[in-house]
Design a protein around this motif. Structure first.
Motif, PDB file in Angstrom:
ATOM      1  N   HIS A  72       0.862  -1.184   0.000  1.00 32.70           N
ATOM      2  CA  HIS A  72       0.000   0.000   0.000  1.00 32.70           C
ATOM      3  C   HIS A  72       0.896   1.231   0.000  1.00 32.70           C
ATOM      4  CE1 HIS A  72      -3.174  -2.784   1.122  1.00 32.70           C
ATOM      5  NE2 HIS A  72      -4.072  -1.804   1.048  1.00 32.70           N
ATOM      6  N   GLU A  73       0.366   2.319  -0.524  1.00 34.14           N
ATOM      7  CA  GLU A  73       1.094   3.575  -0.558  1.00 34.14           C
ATOM      8  C   GLU A  73       0.593   4.467   0.572  1.00 34.14           C
ATOM      9  OE1 GLU A  73       0.860   7.173  -3.598  1.00 34.14           O
ATOM     10  OE2 GLU A  73       1.747   5.376  -4.503  1.00 34.14           O
ATOM     11  N   SER A  75      -0.575   7.647   2.168  1.00 29.73           N
ATOM     12  CA  SER A  75      -1.169   8.860   1.610  1.00 29.73           C
ATOM     13  C   SER A  75      -1.005  10.052   2.534  1.00 29.73           C
ATOM     14  CB  SER A  75      -2.657   8.648   1.321  1.00 29.73           C
ATOM     15  OG  SER A  75      -2.832   7.618   0.380  1.00 29.73           O
ATOM     16  N   PRO A  87      -2.511   0.251  -4.405  1.00 31.14           N
ATOM     17  CA  PRO A  87      -2.134   0.829  -5.696  1.00 31.14           C
ATOM     18  C   PRO A  87      -3.008   0.407  -6.877  1.00 31.14           C
ATOM     19  CG  PRO A  87      -0.514  -0.792  -5.003  1.00 31.14           C
ATOM     20  CD  PRO A  87      -1.482  -0.620  -3.878  1.00 31.14           C
ATOM     21  N   GLU A 109       5.005  10.323   2.620  1.00 34.42           N
ATOM     22  CA  GLU A 109       3.900  10.333   1.661  1.00 34.42           C
ATOM     23  C   GLU A 109       4.382   9.897   0.286  1.00 34.42           C
ATOM     24  OE1 GLU A 109       1.796  14.058   1.693  1.00 34.42           O
ATOM     25  OE2 GLU A 109       1.413  13.924   3.844  1.00 34.42           O
ATOM     26  N   GLY A 110       3.604   8.992  -0.329  1.00 33.23           N
ATOM     27  CA  GLY A 110       3.932   8.505  -1.664  1.00 33.23           C
ATOM     28  C   GLY A 110       4.798   7.256  -1.680  1.00 33.23           C
ATOM     29  N   GLN A 111       5.365   6.866  -0.538  1.00 29.66           N
ATOM     30  CA  GLN A 111       6.207   5.656  -0.473  1.00 29.66           C
ATOM     31  C   GLN A 111       5.327   4.422  -0.257  1.00 29.66           C
ATOM     32  OE1 GLN A 111       9.383   5.359  -0.961  1.00 29.66           O
ATOM     33  NE2 GLN A 111      10.215   7.395  -0.669  1.00 29.66           N
ATOM     34  N   LYS A 112       5.800   3.279  -0.737  1.00 32.33           N
ATOM     35  CA  LYS A 112       5.062   2.023  -0.568  1.00 32.33           C
ATOM     36  C   LYS A 112       5.544   1.292   0.678  1.00 32.33           C
ATOM     37  CE  LYS A 112       3.323   1.148  -5.075  1.00 32.33           C
ATOM     38  NZ  LYS A 112       3.687   0.845  -6.405  1.00 32.33           N
TER      39      LYS A 112
END
Length: 188
Positions: A72-73, A75, A87, A109-112
């Protein structure tokens, strides 16, 4: 659900104890001389965060809970908790402050990240072995201290403070070991 001998459990395994799903947070097998071996472990309930310290003989069992792990990323964080997005399905998963724990220092933020699910409920995240983060604050190194391995405290973009070499400055990207918050090196 199948039972698992406690001797086969490790940190991060999920078990059912007192009808609650719990994660093993500490595990140690003890074998005193001239006595039967036993397992000393701590488990944390996922619903309340309560910690149980258990001492069990090595032949006792606990009911195991199957864990699913999905990427999951991350948010954002708000009053409801930490929001992660799948994703492919774009489904929003919210984890509480309790479920995220100390991992919050590595959430960018934005990292998996890998989100763990037990019985269909999101219960926590697994961090990678290391994370690349940007230094936001770092004091100037003192001239003449470079002869030894001297470190200074640097604040990273998430607020985490890490000991880094003197040559690291604001704006640098560094790799940090998530297990013990240690500096691994510069990154591009």
């Amino acid at each position: 659900m199948p039972s698992t001998p406690v001797i086969n459990l490790r940190k991060g395994h999920a078990v059912r104890y007192n009808n609650e799903v719990c994660l093993v947070s500490a595990f140690e097998l003890k074998t005193p001389p001239r006595m039967a071996s036993y397992v000393q472990m701590s488990i944390r309930t996922l619903s309340t965060g309560k910690v149980y310290n258990l001492r069990m003989t090595s032949n006792e069992s606990l009911e195991s809970v199957n864990l699913e792990r999905n990427p999951h990323e991350f948010s954002y964080k708000d009053g409801d908790g930490y929001h992660f997005m799948h994703p492919e399905t774009f489904e929003d998963v919210i984890l509480s402050e309790n479920a995220v724990g100390d991992s919050k220092d590595y959430l960018i933020e934005g990292q998996k990240y890998t989100v763990q699910f037990a019985d269909g409920l999101a219960i926590g995240i697994e961090l990678p072995a290391s994370v690349v983060m940007q230094v936001t604050e770092a004091p100037e190194g003192v001239k003449g201290d470079s002869a030894n391995n001297v470190y200074k405290a640097a604040t990273l973009e998430t607020g985490l403070v890490v000991q880094v070499p003197l040559f690291i400055g604001p704006g640098d990207k560094i790799s940090v070991k998530t297990e013990d918050n240690s500096y691994l090196g510069r990154s591009n």
